[in-house]
Design a protein around this motif. Structure first.
Motif, PDB file in Angstrom:
ATOM      1  N   LEU A   3       0.817  -1.213   0.000  1.00 15.57           N
ATOM      2  CA  LEU A   3       0.000   0.000   0.000  1.00 15.57           C
ATOM      3  C   LEU A   3       0.849   1.261   0.000  1.00 15.57           C
ATOM      4  N   THR A  53       1.498   3.886  -2.836  1.00 17.43           N
ATOM      5  CA  THR A  53       0.678   5.048  -3.180  1.00 17.43           C
ATOM      6  C   THR A  53       1.333   6.352  -2.718  1.00 17.43           C
ATOM      7  N   PHE A  95      -0.313   9.836  -0.926  1.00 20.08           N
ATOM      8  CA  PHE A  95      -1.770   9.671  -0.972  1.00 20.08           C
ATOM      9  C   PHE A  95      -2.251   8.689   0.094  1.00 20.08           C
ATOM     10  N   PHE A  96      -1.325   7.872   0.620  1.00 15.56           N
ATOM     11  CA  PHE A  96      -1.737   6.911   1.637  1.00 15.56           C
ATOM     12  C   PHE A  96      -2.291   7.611   2.873  1.00 15.56           C
ATOM     13  N   LEU A 116      -5.895   7.459   2.587  1.00 10.20           N
ATOM     14  CA  LEU A 116      -6.466   6.122   2.781  1.00 10.20           C
ATOM     15  C   LEU A 116      -6.382   5.649   4.219  1.00 10.20           C
ATOM     16  N   SER A 171       6.525   4.830   2.689  1.00  9.41           N
ATOM     17  CA  SER A 171       6.159   5.985   1.864  1.00  9.41           C
ATOM     18  C   SER A 171       6.719   7.300   2.392  1.00  9.41           C
TER      19      SER A 171
END
Length: 562
Positions: free
Chosen positions: A445, A448, A451-452, A455, A488
Motif C-alpha cells: 500500500l 501510493t 496519498f496513503f 487512505l 512511503s
C-alpha cells in the motif's frame, strides 16, 4: 538459527502485490462472513483466524507451533487487559440496575431539562462519553438508548442519536484501551499516539452535538439549541485535547465528558429555561414505534434499563441521587489516585513482563519482534482498578455479596460471545503481524506514496465497521499503518493515530453496534432501518477525517502535530 522464525515479506513469486493478495485472504474472509453472509461475529472471527494460520504456515513458512503460539498470545492480550476492563465495568453497571440506582440516575439527567435536544447532548454525547471512557464495547449505545427512551424519545430516534454520539470519545474508550493496543502492536509510544489522536478527534467532537440536535429537531433545533451544541462540543474538544496531550491518556474521556456535561448544565441553568420554552413534545413510551407498550424494554443487550416511571411516584431523595452518582465518583477518584507517581510506581512494581514462551520471531534484519513480549500488569491494569471500584460500589450501595457475585456471573454469561470475538480477533491480528502478512500489505500500500495519508483513516473505519471495535481495528491494521508510513516516507505516529481516529467513525455502522442498539430498543431484526439512518453521517465524518489527516501530513496543517 534453530527455533527462530525469520519473517519474509514477499513469499509469493517474490512479488509484494501477489503476496499482499494472499496475505489479505484472512481479512477478506472476515469481511465477507460478517458483512456479506452475516455470520455471527465470534464464528466469523474464528474462521478468519483459521485462514490466517493456514496462510502463515503454508505461504509464509511459519512453523505450525509458532503460528499457534502467536495466536495464543493475541488471545491472552484480548482477555487481559482488554476484556478485563469491559467485564468489570459492565459488572458495575449491572449492580446499579439491580439496586435501582440506574433509574435514579436517569431521572436525575431528565430533571436538568425537558428539552429533548438538550437531553440528547447531555445523555448521548456527554454521559455516553463517560460510559465509553469506562467500558466501551457497545455499553454506551445500549445504556444511553434505554435512558433516552425512558425520557420519551421514540426508539428509532433514540438508537440513531446514541449511535451517532458514540464517535468522538471512542479512541480513548475503556480507559484508552484502543491507544494501549495500538502502542502494543506498533511499538510506538502510547503518549505520542494519544497526543496525536487528541489533535484529531476533538475536531470531530465540535460537530457531533450539532448533528444530534438536528437529528432530534431538524433545522429548528439548530436555530434554537445551537448554544447547547456549541458548548457541549467545544468544551469536550478542548478538554480532550488538553488531557490527552498534557495530563493522562487514560483519563482523557473521563475528564472531557465531565467538563462537557457540567458546561451544558450550567448553560441550561443560566438560560433559565430559555431552551425548554419550545421543546419538542416528548413521545409517550407507548408510541407507534415502540417494541413494548409498557415502556422501555427490559431485554436490552446489557440487561435492560429498569422500570418505567409512574406519574405519581415520589421524587428521588437527595441521598438516592448522591448514591446513584457514587459508582462514577469512585471510579474517577481511583483512576486519579493511580496517576500519583509514588502510587503508580508501587502498582507497577509487581508487573511481570516476559517473552511469550516458544515464540522467537525476527525481522529479515535479525531484530526481535517486539510484540512477542507480554506485559502482565495485574495490579496496575485498568480492569483491576475497575474491579476494586466494583467492590466499593457494592459496599456503598449496600448490595449483598451474594447478589454482587450473581451479577458478576450474569455479566460473564452476557459477554460470552463478545469475549470469544475479541480474543479471536486479537489472535488473528497477532498471527498476521508476527508471520509478516501485515507488513506485506503495508509495504504494498505504501506504493501510493503521500496519498496513503488519505487512505489511512479509511482502513481504520473499515476495521471498526467490520469488527465493531476500534481496539480490534487497531490490532488488525496498526502495524500495517506503520509499515506503509515507513515505506512511503510519512510519519508512522500520524498514520497509526489516523487508524484509531478513522476507526471511531465505523462504530455507528458496525453490525455489532447496530445489533446492540436494536436489541436495546426492542427492534431486533430491524437493524437495516437504523443502518440507513446513520450511514450518511458516518461517511460525511469519514471524509472530513481523511481530509484532516491528509492536511496534517503536509505543511498546511502539519503545525497541528506535536
Amino acid at each position: 538459527m534453530g527455533g527462530v522464525y525469520v519473517q519474509q515479506y514477499a513469499p509469493v513469486l517474490g512479488s509484494l502485490a501477489w503476496s499482499s493478495l494472499v496475505a489479505a485472504v484472512p481479512l477478506l474472509v472476515l469481511f465477507v462472513l460478517l458483512g456479506g453472509l452475516r455470520v455471527r461475529a465470534w464464528l466469523a472471527s474464528l474462521i478468519a483466524l483459521a485462514a490466517a494460520l493456514v496462510v502463515a504456515v503454508v505461504v509464509y513458512g511459519m512453523p505450525v507451533g509458532m503460528a499457534v503460539l502467536a495466536g495464543t498470545e493475541g488471545a491472552a492480550f484480548g482477555f487481559f487487559p482488554i476484556l478485563w476492563i469491559v467485564i468489570n465495568a459492565l459488572w458495575i453497571y449491572r449492580m446499579t440496575v439491580r439496586s435501582g440506582h440506574f433509574d435514579v440516575l436517569r431521572r436525575s439527567f431528565g430533571s436538568v431539562s425537558s428539552d429533548q435536544r438538550v437531553q440528547a447532548v447531555i445523555i448521548a454525547f456527554s454521559f455516553g462519553a463517560l460510559l465509553e471512557a469506562l467500558a466501551g464495547f457497545g455499553a454506551p449505545v445500549a445504556i444511553c438508548t434505554i435512558m433516552l427512551i425512558g425520557l420519551g424519545f421514540r426508539p428509532l430516534r433514540a438508537a440513531v442519536v446514541a449511535l451517532v454520539a458514540n464517535t468522538a470519545p471512542v479512541a480513548f474508550g475503556a480507559i484508552a484501551v484502543p491507544i494501549t493496543t495500538l502502542a502494543q502492536v506498533t511499538n510506538l509510544p502510547e503518549a505520542a499516539l494519544g497526543a496525536v489522536v487528541g489533535r484529531q478527534t476533538p475536531v470531530l467532537a465540535l460537530f457531533v452535538p450539532f448533528v444530534l440536535v438536528a437529528l432530534v429537531d431538524g433545522t429548528r433545533g439548530l436555530r434554537e439549541a445551537w448554544p447547547v451544541a456549541l458548548t457541549g462540543g467545544l468544551t469536550f474538544a478542548i478538554a480532550q485535547f488538553a488531557v490527552s496531550n498534557y495530563l493522562s491518556v487514560p483519563l482523557t474521556d473521563i475528564v472531557a465528558a465531565l467538563v462537557s456535561a457540567g458546561a451544558v448544565v450550567l448553560l441550561v441553568r443560566a438560560r433559565a429555561g430559555a431552551t425548554t420554552s419550545r421543546a419538542p413534545v416528548p413521545v409517550p413510551a407507548g408510541g407507534p414505534d415502540v417494541g413494548s407498550p409498557d415502556g422501555p424494554p427490559s431485554n436490552g443487550a446489557f440487561g435492560g434499563g429498569g422500570t418505567p416511571d409512574r406519574a405519581d411516584a415520589p421524587p428521588d431523595s437527595r441521598r438516592d441521587v448522591v448514591l446513584a452518582y457514587m459508582p462514577y465518583v469512585i471510579i474517577i477518584v481511583l483512576f486519579s489516585v493511580q496517576q500519583i507517581p509514588p502510587i503508580t510506581k508501587a502498582l507497577n512494581a509487581v508487573t511481570v513482563k516476559f517473552r511469550w514462551p516458544g515464540l522467537d520471531v525476527r525481522s529479515p534484519s535479525g531484530t526481535q519482534a517486539s510484540s512477542t513480549s507480554f506485559t502482565f500488569n495485574w495490579l496496575a491494569a485498568a480492569g483491576t482498578i475497575l474491579l476494586i471500584a466494583g467492590v466499593l460500589t457494592a459496599l456503598v450501595l449496600a448490595i449483598r455479596p451474594g447478589d454482587a457475585l450473581r451479577a458478576y456471573g450474569e455479566t460473564l454469561r452476557e459477554l460470552r460471545t463478545a469475549i470469544a470475538t475479541v480474543m479471536a480477533v486479537l489472535a488473528l491480528a497477532y498471527v498476521m503481524n508476527l508471520s509478516g502478512q501485515t507488513i506485506t500489505i503495508g509495504q504494498w500500500l505504501a506504493a501510493t506514496g503521500g496519498f496513503f495519508a488519505v487512505l489511512s483513516p479509511v482502513l481504520g473505519w473499515l476495521g471498526t465497521a467490520v469488527t465493531g471495535s476500534d481496539t480490534s481495528s487497531n490490532s488488525l491494521f496498526g502495524a500495517l499503518q506503520v509499515a506503509a508510513a515507513q515505506k512511503s516516507g510519512l510519519d508512522p505516529v500520524l498514520l497509526a493515530s489516523a487508524n484509531s481516529s478513522g476507526g471511531v467513525l465505523g462504530k455507528m455502522i458496525s453490525p455489532q453496534n447496530l445489533a446492540i442498539a436494536a436489541a436495546a430498543v426492542g427492534m431486533a431484526g430491524r437493524e437495516g432501518e437504523i443502518f440507513r439512518r446513520v450511514l450518511l453521517w458516518s461517511l460525511i465524518f469519514l471524509a472530513g477525517m481523511c481530509l484532516l489527516v491528509f492536511l496534517q501530513s503536509t505543511p498546511v496543517l502539519g503545525w497541528m502535530l506535536p
